[in-house]
Design a protein around this motif. Structure first.
Motif, PDB file in Angstrom:
ATOM      1  N   ASP A 155       0.895  -1.176  -0.311  1.00 11.35           N
ATOM      2  CA  ASP A 155       0.388   0.191  -0.523  1.00 11.35           C
ATOM      3  C   ASP A 155       1.012   1.455  -0.043  1.00 11.35           C
ATOM      4  O   ASP A 155       2.012   1.484   1.058  1.00 11.35           O
ATOM      5  CB  ASP A 155      -0.673  -0.022   0.965  1.00 11.35           C
ATOM      6  CG  ASP A 155      -1.878   0.759   1.580  1.00 11.35           C
ATOM      7  OD1 ASP A 155      -1.733   1.631   0.495  1.00 11.35           O
ATOM      8  OD2 ASP A 155      -3.061   0.744   1.610  1.00 11.35           O
ATOM      9  N   ARG A 205      -2.862  -0.532  -8.761  1.00  9.81           N
ATOM     10  CA  ARG A 205      -3.682  -1.660  -8.114  1.00  9.81           C
ATOM     11  C   ARG A 205      -4.310  -2.169  -8.296  1.00  9.81           C
ATOM     12  O   ARG A 205      -5.845  -3.311  -8.318  1.00  9.81           O
ATOM     13  CB  ARG A 205      -3.857  -0.979  -6.305  1.00  9.81           C
ATOM     14  CG  ARG A 205      -2.781  -0.508  -5.498  1.00  9.81           C
ATOM     15  CD  ARG A 205      -1.958  -2.087  -5.525  1.00  9.81           C
ATOM     16  NE  ARG A 205      -0.466  -0.534  -4.665  1.00  9.81           N
ATOM     17  CZ  ARG A 205       0.626  -1.735  -5.224  1.00  9.81           C
ATOM     18  NH1 ARG A 205       0.773  -3.662  -5.750  1.00  9.81           N
ATOM     19  NH2 ARG A 205       1.608  -1.369  -4.681  1.00  9.81           N
ATOM     20  N   ASP A 238      -0.467   5.392  -8.055  1.00 11.69           N
ATOM     21  CA  ASP A 238      -0.955   3.776  -7.306  1.00 11.69           C
ATOM     22  C   ASP A 238      -2.337   3.599  -8.059  1.00 11.69           C
ATOM     23  O   ASP A 238      -2.128   1.648  -7.840  1.00 11.69           O
ATOM     24  CB  ASP A 238      -0.166   4.078  -6.031  1.00 11.69           C
ATOM     25  CG  ASP A 238      -0.369   3.102  -5.165  1.00 11.69           C
ATOM     26  OD1 ASP A 238       0.769   1.877  -5.319  1.00 11.69           O
ATOM     27  OD2 ASP A 238      -1.432   2.394  -4.369  1.00 11.69           O
ATOM     28  N   ASN A 239      -2.970   4.482  -7.510  1.00 14.77           N
ATOM     29  CA  ASN A 239      -4.514   3.169  -7.457  1.00 14.77           C
ATOM     30  C   ASN A 239      -5.153   2.745  -8.324  1.00 14.77           C
ATOM     31  O   ASN A 239      -5.540   1.801  -8.927  1.00 14.77           O
ATOM     32  CB  ASN A 239      -5.563   4.262  -7.386  1.00 14.77           C
ATOM     33  CG  ASN A 239      -6.476   4.565  -6.336  1.00 14.77           C
ATOM     34  OD1 ASN A 239      -5.396   4.541  -5.514  1.00 14.77           O
ATOM     35  ND2 ASN A 239      -7.626   5.339  -6.373  1.00 14.77           N
ATOM     36  N   ALA A 291      -7.130   1.204  -4.163  1.00 16.42           N
ATOM     37  CA  ALA A 291      -5.859   1.533  -3.812  1.00 16.42           C
ATOM     38  C   ALA A 291      -5.342   0.159  -2.604  1.00 16.42           C
ATOM     39  O   ALA A 291      -4.771  -0.757  -2.628  1.00 16.42           O
ATOM     40  CB  ALA A 291      -5.288   2.166  -3.858  1.00 16.42           C
TER      41      ALA A 291
END
Length: 333
Positions: A40, A275, A271-272, A210
């Motif tokens: 994360d 993911r 990053d979302n 995410a």
């Protein structure tokens, strides 16, 4: 006699040397609680926040980050001083600070620029007052993204969630969203949600993609809908007793060293996307809504927001009114 004098001189010399080599204050090792852990990206932001603090003061030798999956428990530990620092969203903080669940009112913001302006000029000052009443100091406000809906079945149509058992947080805004859909709300801490999904106790819930994609729930709930109905900030805070041990100069330096409000947003949303790709690579299905589809969700929820505001505590209404005033101020600019 001469020998005694020599001993006295030696003792004086040792004492003098010790005063020259020992720092004038004792450095402390702090502890920070967080529900984030790698991969994360929030865990990276935790480390950056800690690095900023350590770079701004010599009074803290190190900060040990401890993963605590139950956010409510972690927050209480910071309030009681068992942990020095923590970080959470209003959804996690709702049990300790019911007033700030206002920040999770569905469909509250028009865009990112409006949101940042209102936070910087209206929300953060009130958060400082709210947290201070429970012995906490706000350090920084960062990005926690938008909640979407995860399900064990295709729930891209909100009608499919009617009378279904849904995991909700302690936030009144979360309950409002699911009640508006006609769902059966079951309040659970996050760590208990994963097993509840496996056992069929609940069939859906809400989280940012995410974070959701890194949890055990992603293996059970293979469907994720980008409703983007609720935005959450990630709020870093410190126990006031720990904070008061820092000099005023150090306190100022630490606050100035903290990343600016929502300065992590661009990296967070990048990053979302990564993911989301990992979720689909592992057999998950994503549902991105067009304007008409998103409106179908919003039309079920927005009419009930006025009633929620009316039933809020005076502190919550004060924050909501500040947000609305800030939005008008932003529009006038």
């Amino acid at each position: 006699m001469n020998f005694l004098k020599q001993l006295q001189k030696l003792a004086f010399g040792v004492a003098l040397a010790s005063t020259l080599t020992v720092p004038a204050f004792a450095q402390e090792v702090w502890s920070m609680g967080s529900a984030k852990r790698a991969p994360d990206i929030g865990a990276t932001f935790d480390e950056e926040t800690v690095a900023a603090l350590l770079g701004a003061t010599d009074a803290v030798e190190n900060v040990e980050i401890q993963f605590i999956g139950n956010e409510q428990e972690m927050i209480q530990q910071v309030i009681r001083g068992r942990l020095n620092m923590g970080g959470s969203t209003p959804l996690g903080l709702a049990a300790a600070f019911p007033d700030i669940s206002v920040l999770n009112v569905p469909y509250l913001w028009d865009d990112a620029e409006q949101r940042q302006y209102v936070y910087e000029n209206h929300v953060i000052p009130q958060l400082n007052e709210t947290f201070a009443s429970s012995g906490l100091v706000v350090l920084s406000v960062q990005e926690a993204g938008f909640n979407g809906v995860f399900c064990t079945f295709d729930c891209s149509d909100p009608a499919t969630l009617k009378e279904k058992r849904i995991r909700v947080s302690a936030s009144a805004s979360s309950r409002l969203f699911w009640d508006s859909l006609g769902s059966m709300a079951i309040q659970l801490p996050l760590p208990d949600t994963w097993s509840a999904l496996e056992q069929g106790l609940v069939v859906a819930g809400e989280l940012p993609i995410a974070y959701f994609a890194t949890t055990p729930a992603a293996a059970t709930a293979k469907h994720f809908v980008y409703t983007d109905h609720t935005h959450s900030p990630w709020i870093y805070f410190v126990n006031k007793r720990s904070w008061s041990k820092l000099s005023e100069e150090d306190q100022k330096a630490v606050l100035e060293a903290m990343p600016g409000a929502f300065s992590t947003s661009e990296r967070f949303f990048a990053d979302n996307d990564a993911r989301a790709t990992s979720f689909t690579d592992n057999g998950g299905t994503l549902y991105k809504l067009d304007d008409a589809q998103r409106k179908a969700w919003a039309d079920l929820v927005v009419p009930n927001i006025g009633k929620l505001v009316e039933e809020m505590s005076p502190g919550a209404r004060k924050l909501y009114e500040a947000i609305e005033a800030g939005k008008k101020e932003y529009a006038a600019r």
